[in-house]
Enzyme design. Structure first.
Site, PDB file in Angstrom:
ATOM      1  N   ARG A  69      13.375   4.672  12.118  1.00  0.00           N
ATOM      2  CA  ARG A  69      12.075   5.345  12.171  1.00  0.00           C
ATOM      3  C   ARG A  69      11.296   4.913  13.429  1.00  0.00           C
ATOM      4  O   ARG A  69      11.886   4.406  14.372  1.00  0.00           O
ATOM      5  CB  ARG A  69      11.320   5.068  10.855  1.00  0.00           C
ATOM      6  CG  ARG A  69      12.109   5.579   9.641  1.00  0.00           C
ATOM      7  CD  ARG A  69      11.370   5.337   8.343  1.00  0.00           C
ATOM      8  NE  ARG A  69      10.148   6.116   8.267  1.00  0.00           N
ATOM      9  CZ  ARG A  69       9.208   5.943   7.320  1.00  0.00           C
ATOM     10  NH1 ARG A  69       9.390   5.021   6.375  1.00  0.00           N
ATOM     11  NH2 ARG A  69       8.118   6.689   7.314  1.00  0.00           N
ATOM     12  N   TYR A  93      11.456   8.924   0.717  1.00  0.00           N
ATOM     13  CA  TYR A  93      11.376   7.853  -0.284  1.00  0.00           C
ATOM     14  C   TYR A  93      12.060   8.191  -1.608  1.00  0.00           C
ATOM     15  O   TYR A  93      12.060   7.363  -2.519  1.00  0.00           O
ATOM     16  CB  TYR A  93       9.897   7.490  -0.531  1.00  0.00           C
ATOM     17  CG  TYR A  93       9.215   6.959   0.711  1.00  0.00           C
ATOM     18  CD1 TYR A  93       9.553   5.714   1.228  1.00  0.00           C
ATOM     19  CD2 TYR A  93       8.247   7.704   1.389  1.00  0.00           C
ATOM     20  CE1 TYR A  93       8.947   5.219   2.372  1.00  0.00           C
ATOM     21  CE2 TYR A  93       7.630   7.225   2.539  1.00  0.00           C
ATOM     22  CZ  TYR A  93       7.987   5.982   3.017  1.00  0.00           C
ATOM     23  OH  TYR A  93       7.392   5.496   4.159  1.00  0.00           O
ATOM     24  N   GLU A 111      13.059  -9.330   1.017  1.00  0.00           N
ATOM     25  CA  GLU A 111      12.234  -8.215   1.515  1.00  0.00           C
ATOM     26  C   GLU A 111      13.020  -6.908   1.330  1.00  0.00           C
ATOM     27  O   GLU A 111      14.193  -6.848   1.687  1.00  0.00           O
ATOM     28  CB  GLU A 111      11.945  -8.460   3.004  1.00  0.00           C
ATOM     29  CG  GLU A 111      11.180  -7.353   3.703  1.00  0.00           C
ATOM     30  CD  GLU A 111      11.006  -7.659   5.202  1.00  0.00           C
ATOM     31  OE1 GLU A 111      11.382  -8.759   5.668  1.00  0.00           O
ATOM     32  OE2 GLU A 111      10.513  -6.756   5.899  1.00  0.00           O
ATOM     33  N   ALA A 150       3.262  -0.940   4.685  1.00  0.00           N
ATOM     34  CA  ALA A 150       2.873  -1.026   6.101  1.00  0.00           C
ATOM     35  C   ALA A 150       2.382  -2.421   6.492  1.00  0.00           C
ATOM     36  O   ALA A 150       2.387  -2.773   7.680  1.00  0.00           O
ATOM     37  CB  ALA A 150       1.808   0.023   6.392  1.00  0.00           C
ATOM     38  N   ASN A 160       8.189  -5.560  -1.208  1.00  0.00           N
ATOM     39  CA  ASN A 160       8.108  -4.463  -0.255  1.00  0.00           C
ATOM     40  C   ASN A 160       6.642  -4.412   0.165  1.00  0.00           C
ATOM     41  O   ASN A 160       5.812  -3.856  -0.555  1.00  0.00           O
ATOM     42  CB  ASN A 160       8.537  -3.140  -0.881  1.00  0.00           C
ATOM     43  CG  ASN A 160       8.490  -2.002   0.137  1.00  0.00           C
ATOM     44  OD1 ASN A 160       7.929  -2.152   1.218  1.00  0.00           O
ATOM     45  ND2 ASN A 160       9.075  -0.870  -0.220  1.00  0.00           N
ATOM     46  N   HIS A 192       4.398  -4.762   8.885  1.00  0.00           N
ATOM     47  CA  HIS A 192       4.358  -4.697  10.344  1.00  0.00           C
ATOM     48  C   HIS A 192       3.069  -5.249  10.932  1.00  0.00           C
ATOM     49  O   HIS A 192       2.905  -5.269  12.152  1.00  0.00           O
ATOM     50  CB  HIS A 192       4.531  -3.230  10.791  1.00  0.00           C
ATOM     51  CG  HIS A 192       5.549  -2.482   9.983  1.00  0.00           C
ATOM     52  ND1 HIS A 192       6.878  -2.840   9.956  1.00  0.00           N
ATOM     53  CD2 HIS A 192       5.436  -1.425   9.112  1.00  0.00           C
ATOM     54  CE1 HIS A 192       7.542  -2.020   9.140  1.00  0.00           C
ATOM     55  NE2 HIS A 192       6.679  -1.153   8.611  1.00  0.00           N
ATOM     56  N   PRO A 196       0.790  -1.222   0.000  1.00  0.00           N
ATOM     57  CA  PRO A 196       0.000   0.000   0.000  1.00  0.00           C
ATOM     58  C   PRO A 196       0.830   1.284   0.000  1.00  0.00           C
ATOM     59  O   PRO A 196       1.865   1.371   0.672  1.00  0.00           O
ATOM     60  CB  PRO A 196      -0.814  -0.100   1.300  1.00  0.00           C
ATOM     61  CG  PRO A 196      -0.165  -1.165   2.099  1.00  0.00           C
ATOM     62  CD  PRO A 196       0.489  -2.089   1.128  1.00  0.00           C
ATOM     63  N   ASN A 197       0.339   2.223  -0.776  1.00  0.00           N
ATOM     64  CA  ASN A 197       0.872   3.593  -0.892  1.00  0.00           C
ATOM     65  C   ASN A 197       2.150   3.692  -1.714  1.00  0.00           C
ATOM     66  O   ASN A 197       2.608   4.789  -2.007  1.00  0.00           O
ATOM     67  CB  ASN A 197       1.078   4.237   0.495  1.00  0.00           C
ATOM     68  CG  ASN A 197      -0.220   4.366   1.244  1.00  0.00           C
ATOM     69  OD1 ASN A 197      -1.186   4.901   0.718  1.00  0.00           O
ATOM     70  ND2 ASN A 197      -0.285   3.820   2.456  1.00  0.00           N
ATOM     71  N   HIS A 213      12.897  -2.576   1.832  1.00  0.00           N
ATOM     72  CA  HIS A 213      12.296  -1.322   2.289  1.00  0.00           C
ATOM     73  C   HIS A 213      13.136  -0.168   1.770  1.00  0.00           C
ATOM     74  O   HIS A 213      14.367  -0.181   1.910  1.00  0.00           O
ATOM     75  CB  HIS A 213      12.214  -1.265   3.818  1.00  0.00           C
ATOM     76  CG  HIS A 213      11.347  -2.360   4.343  1.00  0.00           C
ATOM     77  ND1 HIS A 213       9.982  -2.332   4.200  1.00  0.00           N
ATOM     78  CD2 HIS A 213      11.656  -3.545   4.897  1.00  0.00           C
ATOM     79  CE1 HIS A 213       9.480  -3.445   4.679  1.00  0.00           C
ATOM     80  NE2 HIS A 213      10.480  -4.213   5.112  1.00  0.00           N
ATOM     81  N   ARG A 245       7.721   0.402  13.233  1.00  0.00           N
ATOM     82  CA  ARG A 245       8.260  -0.085  11.947  1.00  0.00           C
ATOM     83  C   ARG A 245       9.442  -1.049  12.150  1.00  0.00           C
ATOM     84  O   ARG A 245      10.018  -1.547  11.192  1.00  0.00           O
ATOM     85  CB  ARG A 245       8.733   1.082  11.083  1.00  0.00           C
ATOM     86  CG  ARG A 245       7.616   2.025  10.685  1.00  0.00           C
ATOM     87  CD  ARG A 245       8.112   3.067   9.675  1.00  0.00           C
ATOM     88  NE  ARG A 245       7.257   4.230   9.691  1.00  0.00           N
ATOM     89  CZ  ARG A 245       6.120   4.352   9.001  1.00  0.00           C
ATOM     90  NH1 ARG A 245       5.705   3.390   8.206  1.00  0.00           N
ATOM     91  NH2 ARG A 245       5.392   5.457   9.080  1.00  0.00           N
ATOM     92  N   ARG A 265       5.430  11.848  -3.507  1.00  0.00           N
ATOM     93  CA  ARG A 265       5.226  12.473  -2.190  1.00  0.00           C
ATOM     94  C   ARG A 265       6.416  12.117  -1.291  1.00  0.00           C
ATOM     95  O   ARG A 265       7.079  11.112  -1.528  1.00  0.00           O
ATOM     96  CB  ARG A 265       3.949  11.938  -1.512  1.00  0.00           C
ATOM     97  CG  ARG A 265       2.681  12.220  -2.249  1.00  0.00           C
ATOM     98  CD  ARG A 265       2.135  13.608  -1.902  1.00  0.00           C
ATOM     99  NE  ARG A 265       1.128  14.016  -2.870  1.00  0.00           N
ATOM    100  CZ  ARG A 265      -0.152  13.646  -2.834  1.00  0.00           C
ATOM    101  NH1 ARG A 265      -0.583  12.896  -1.854  1.00  0.00           N
ATOM    102  NH2 ARG A 265      -0.997  14.049  -3.761  1.00  0.00           N
TER     103      ARG A 265
HETATM  104  O1  CA2 Z   1      10.510   1.997   3.542  1.00  0.00           O
HETATM  105  C1  CA2 Z   1       9.666   1.308   2.966  1.00  0.00           C
HETATM  106  O2  CA2 Z   1       9.823   0.872   1.828  1.00  0.00           O
HETATM  107  C2  CA2 Z   1       8.344   0.995   3.668  1.00  0.00           C
HETATM  108  O3  CA2 Z   1       7.978  -0.340   3.357  1.00  0.00           O
HETATM  109  C3  CA2 Z   1       7.348   1.974   3.099  1.00  0.00           C
HETATM  110  C4  CA2 Z   1       5.980   1.907   3.783  1.00  0.00           C
HETATM  111  C5  CA2 Z   1       6.118   1.990   5.300  1.00  0.00           C
HETATM  112  O4  CA2 Z   1       4.848   1.820   5.899  1.00  0.00           O
HETATM  113  C6  CA2 Z   1       7.076   0.950   5.813  1.00  0.00           C
HETATM  114  O5  CA2 Z   1       7.188   1.096   7.213  1.00  0.00           O
HETATM  115  C7  CA2 Z   1       8.442   1.115   5.173  1.00  0.00           C
HETATM  116  C8  CA2 Z   1       5.101   3.073   3.329  1.00  0.00           C
HETATM  117  C9  CA2 Z   1       4.972   3.200   1.869  1.00  0.00           C
HETATM  118  C10 CA2 Z   1       4.467   4.567   1.587  1.00  0.00           C
HETATM  119  O6  CA2 Z   1       5.032   4.948   0.372  1.00  0.00           O
HETATM  120  C11 CA2 Z   1       4.990   6.255   0.061  1.00  0.00           C
HETATM  121  C12 CA2 Z   1       5.815   6.649  -0.944  1.00  0.00           C
HETATM  122  C13 CA2 Z   1       5.866   7.962  -1.302  1.00  0.00           C
HETATM  123  C14 CA2 Z   1       5.041   8.872  -0.671  1.00  0.00           C
HETATM  124  C15 CA2 Z   1       4.186   8.466   0.318  1.00  0.00           C
HETATM  125  C16 CA2 Z   1       4.156   7.141   0.689  1.00  0.00           C
END
Ligand code: CA2
Length: 146
Positions: free
Chosen positions: A106, A23, A97, A76, A73, A79, A10-11, A99, A110, A18
């Protein structure tokens, strides 16, 4: 042809659009191009993203028949999702895996990953280069190229 399934949770469709301070500026299309570029002949990349846990689980099940290895990847769901762990446990090939951010620097929530106990390797904090490194490692593990 051997296929590496690169799954994104997700996301991660927002990658490069963003929060670039966390990221980076590159998108999932850039991830796909970078991973393709490091694959030897005979290895293909199938990169997918979903915001839905059940869809990711269905794709992991599908991979039992259609993919040699998985780079994941889980976003979220890393977790929270025992269901994704269970699906990965039913997949027989190598799993890495990834990230993008260093999850250990963080928030405490996480720091734990359900997936790490199944993964053959874990990469965090390498930005999107982590996907490339994971793809190279998978190629080594499946005995492809180089
Ligand atoms: O660091 C990573 O790749 C994560 O898997 C990214 C997840 C986060 O919940 C994990 O703890 C670590 C969140 C992905 C959100 O991706 C975005 C990318 C750009 C802008 C906003 C969100």
């Amino acid at each position: 042809m051997q296929t590496i399934l690169i799954l994104n949770g997700p996301n991660l469709n927002l990658l490069g659009r963003r929060e670039p301070e966390i990221y980076g500026h590159e998108t999932l299309a850039d991830v796909e191009a970078r991973c393709r570029a490091v694959c030897p002949a005979g290895v293909s990349i199938d990169l997918r993203q979903s915001n839905h846990e059940g869809v990711l689980i269905d794709w992991i099940h599908e991979a039992r028949e259609s993919a040699t290895a998985i780079v994941i990847n889980p976003g979220a769901f890393t977790h929270t999702s025992i269901a994704i762990l269970d699906a990965l446990n039913a997949f027989e090939g190598p799993v890495i895996e990834v990230h993008v951010s260093n999850v250990h620097r963080r928030e405490a929530f996480r720091h734990h990953s359900y997936v790490s106990g199944r993964a053959d390797g874990v990469i965090a904090g390498f930005g999107i280069e982590g996907y490339e490194a994971a793809t190279r490692r998978i190629c080594t593990l499946i005995g492809a190229g180089h």
